[in-house]
Motif scaffolding. Structure first.
Motif, PDB file in Angstrom:
ATOM      1  N   ALA A   1       0.828  -1.206   0.000  1.00 50.76           N
ATOM      2  CA  ALA A   1       0.000   0.000   0.000  1.00 50.76           C
ATOM      3  C   ALA A   1       0.863   1.257   0.000  1.00 50.76           C
ATOM      4  O   ALA A   1       0.438   2.308   0.468  1.00 50.76           O
ATOM      5  N   ILE A   2       2.079   1.139  -0.529  1.00 52.24           N
ATOM      6  CA  ILE A   2       2.992   2.282  -0.588  1.00 52.24           C
ATOM      7  C   ILE A   2       3.370   2.516  -2.047  1.00 52.24           C
ATOM      8  O   ILE A   2       3.696   1.580  -2.770  1.00 52.24           O
ATOM      9  N   SER A   3       3.326   3.770  -2.483  1.00 53.99           N
ATOM     10  CA  SER A   3       3.630   4.080  -3.872  1.00 53.99           C
ATOM     11  C   SER A   3       5.127   4.010  -4.132  1.00 53.99           C
ATOM     12  O   SER A   3       5.947   4.077  -3.211  1.00 53.99           O
ATOM     13  N   LYS A   4       5.474   3.888  -5.406  1.00 52.27           N
ATOM     14  CA  LYS A   4       6.884   3.781  -5.799  1.00 52.27           C
ATOM     15  C   LYS A   4       7.679   5.018  -5.376  1.00 52.27           C
ATOM     16  O   LYS A   4       8.797   4.902  -4.857  1.00 52.27           O
ATOM     17  N   ASN A   5       7.120   6.200  -5.575  1.00 54.08           N
ATOM     18  CA  ASN A   5       7.848   7.420  -5.217  1.00 54.08           C
ATOM     19  C   ASN A   5       8.044   7.536  -3.708  1.00 54.08           C
ATOM     20  O   ASN A   5       9.093   7.998  -3.243  1.00 54.08           O
ATOM     21  N   ASP A   6       7.040   7.107  -2.926  1.00 53.14           N
ATOM     22  CA  ASP A   6       7.206   7.120  -1.471  1.00 53.14           C
ATOM     23  C   ASP A   6       8.262   6.106  -1.033  1.00 53.14           C
ATOM     24  O   ASP A   6       9.028   6.351  -0.099  1.00 53.14           O
ATOM     25  N   LEU A   7       8.318   4.968  -1.724  1.00 56.89           N
ATOM     26  CA  LEU A   7       9.345   3.970  -1.415  1.00 56.89           C
ATOM     27  C   LEU A   7      10.743   4.530  -1.679  1.00 56.89           C
ATOM     28  O   LEU A   7      11.672   4.308  -0.903  1.00 56.89           O
ATOM     29  N   LYS A   8      10.897   5.243  -2.783  1.00 54.65           N
ATOM     30  CA  LYS A   8      12.193   5.839  -3.095  1.00 54.65           C
ATOM     31  C   LYS A   8      12.594   6.856  -2.039  1.00 54.65           C
ATOM     32  O   LYS A   8      13.750   6.898  -1.600  1.00 54.65           O
ATOM     33  N   ARG A   9      11.633   7.674  -1.615  1.00 54.11           N
ATOM     34  CA  ARG A   9      11.931   8.664  -0.571  1.00 54.11           C
ATOM     35  C   ARG A   9      12.301   7.979   0.744  1.00 54.11           C
ATOM     36  O   ARG A   9      13.188   8.446   1.475  1.00 54.11           O
ATOM     37  N   MET A  10      11.641   6.862   1.042  1.00 52.04           N
ATOM     38  CA  MET A  10      11.963   6.117   2.257  1.00 52.04           C
ATOM     39  C   MET A  10      13.375   5.540   2.188  1.00 52.04           C
ATOM     40  O   MET A  10      14.130   5.572   3.171  1.00 52.04           O
ATOM     41  N   LEU A  11      13.762   5.011   1.020  1.00 52.84           N
ATOM     42  CA  LEU A  11      15.110   4.461   0.855  1.00 52.84           C
ATOM     43  C   LEU A  11      16.170   5.542   1.000  1.00 52.84           C
ATOM     44  O   LEU A  11      17.219   5.325   1.636  1.00 52.84           O
ATOM     45  N   LEU A  12      15.925   6.718   0.429  1.00 57.46           N
ATOM     46  CA  LEU A  12      16.897   7.813   0.538  1.00 57.46           C
ATOM     47  C   LEU A  12      17.019   8.282   1.982  1.00 57.46           C
ATOM     48  O   LEU A  12      18.114   8.609   2.455  1.00 57.46           O
ATOM     49  N   TRP A  13      15.891   8.319   2.694  1.00 58.88           N
ATOM     50  CA  TRP A  13      15.933   8.697   4.111  1.00 58.88           C
ATOM     51  C   TRP A  13      16.732   7.662   4.913  1.00 58.88           C
ATOM     52  O   TRP A  13      17.585   8.024   5.735  1.00 58.88           O
ATOM     53  N   ALA A  14      16.471   6.386   4.668  1.00 58.94           N
ATOM     54  CA  ALA A  14      17.175   5.337   5.399  1.00 58.94           C
ATOM     55  C   ALA A  14      18.669   5.340   5.081  1.00 58.94           C
ATOM     56  O   ALA A  14      19.506   5.065   5.949  1.00 58.94           O
ATOM     57  N   ALA A  15      19.013   5.665   3.836  1.00 53.08           N
ATOM     58  CA  ALA A  15      20.427   5.715   3.462  1.00 53.08           C
ATOM     59  C   ALA A  15      21.174   6.765   4.262  1.00 53.08           C
ATOM     60  O   ALA A  15      22.302   6.533   4.725  1.00 53.08           O
TER      61      ALA A  15
END
Length: 229
Positions: free
Chosen positions: A60-74
């Protein structure tokens, strides 16, 4: 490609059964899925392929939100490889690499296959699932949002989305249960009680969109003539 995609699912469940046995334990493991909300909305998946699992944490998470989450976690955890994952072009990796570039990782991309971008899909999804837009109301809203596009271009995009949305709704009846992080999900079976079978031609709605697009084009021409005169 569909056979290859389904073999991935079979392999995942095979390992889920074998790993506890190899480690001298009883029972079996649950399989996690990795299809995001945009792929479900567009139906960009093979039924009972590697999108099928026991639980999907990002369903239930969009691709763009997933990318933002990965960048935050990085940045938060100093794990730079996540930036490489976020910047990599999304691909199903089901077709052989084309061309003579031996170093190419892939030549098949999701957005090219889908005929629309993930950014567009995120907007379509919110208008369809949250604003409850049908083809005509979505077209009217996007004509304002995408004012840089002609009415005919917006009409073509809306009709393309609703065509694929309607022919792939049946896949959502077997979609893997997901963690719902917001009021936006492609899971029609559990999250949206509207029908899952639609007429793919959307005859009346598409005709109204075409008429509105043509009228807008005429108005734009008339307005241009007035300015010239």
């Amino acid at each position: 490609q569909n056979i290859q995609a389904r073999l991935r699912m079979v392999t995942a469940y095979l390992f889920a059964q074998l790993l506890p046995w190899v480690r001298g334990r009883s029972g079996f493991l649950l399989v996690l899925g990795s299809a995001n909300v945009d792929e479900g909305l567009r139906g960009y998946m093979t039924k009972y392929d590697c999108s099928s699992a026991d639980l999907n944490p990002i369903g239930a998470i969009s691709k763009n939100d997933l990318k933002r989450m990965l960048l935050w976690a990085a940045d938060e955890y100093d794990y730079d490889v996540l930036k490489d994952v976020a910047s990599a072009p999304p691909t199903a990796e089901l077709r052989p690499i084309e061309g003579d570039d031996a170093d190419a990782e892939h030549t098949q991309t999701d957005e090219e296959d889908m005929g629309m971008t993930y950014e567009e899909l995120g907007l379509y999804g919110r208008l369809r699932k949250i604003s409850r837009c049908g083809p005509v109301s979505m077209y009217r809203k996007l004509c304002v949002t995408w004012s840089h596009l002609s009415p005919q271009e917006v009409a073509a995009k809306v009709k393309r989305f609703f065509y694929y949305y309607s022919i792939n709704r049946h896949k959502m009846c077997t979609v893997t249960p997901a963690y719902h992080a917001e009021a936006y999900s492609p899971d029609d079976n559990r999250f949206d009680l509207r029908q899952f079978l639609y007429p793919t031609s959307w005859t009346r709605q598409f005709a109204v969109i075409d008429a509105m697009a043509d009228a807008a084009c005429v108005d734009n021409v008339d307005e241009a003539h007035k300015k010239l005169n």
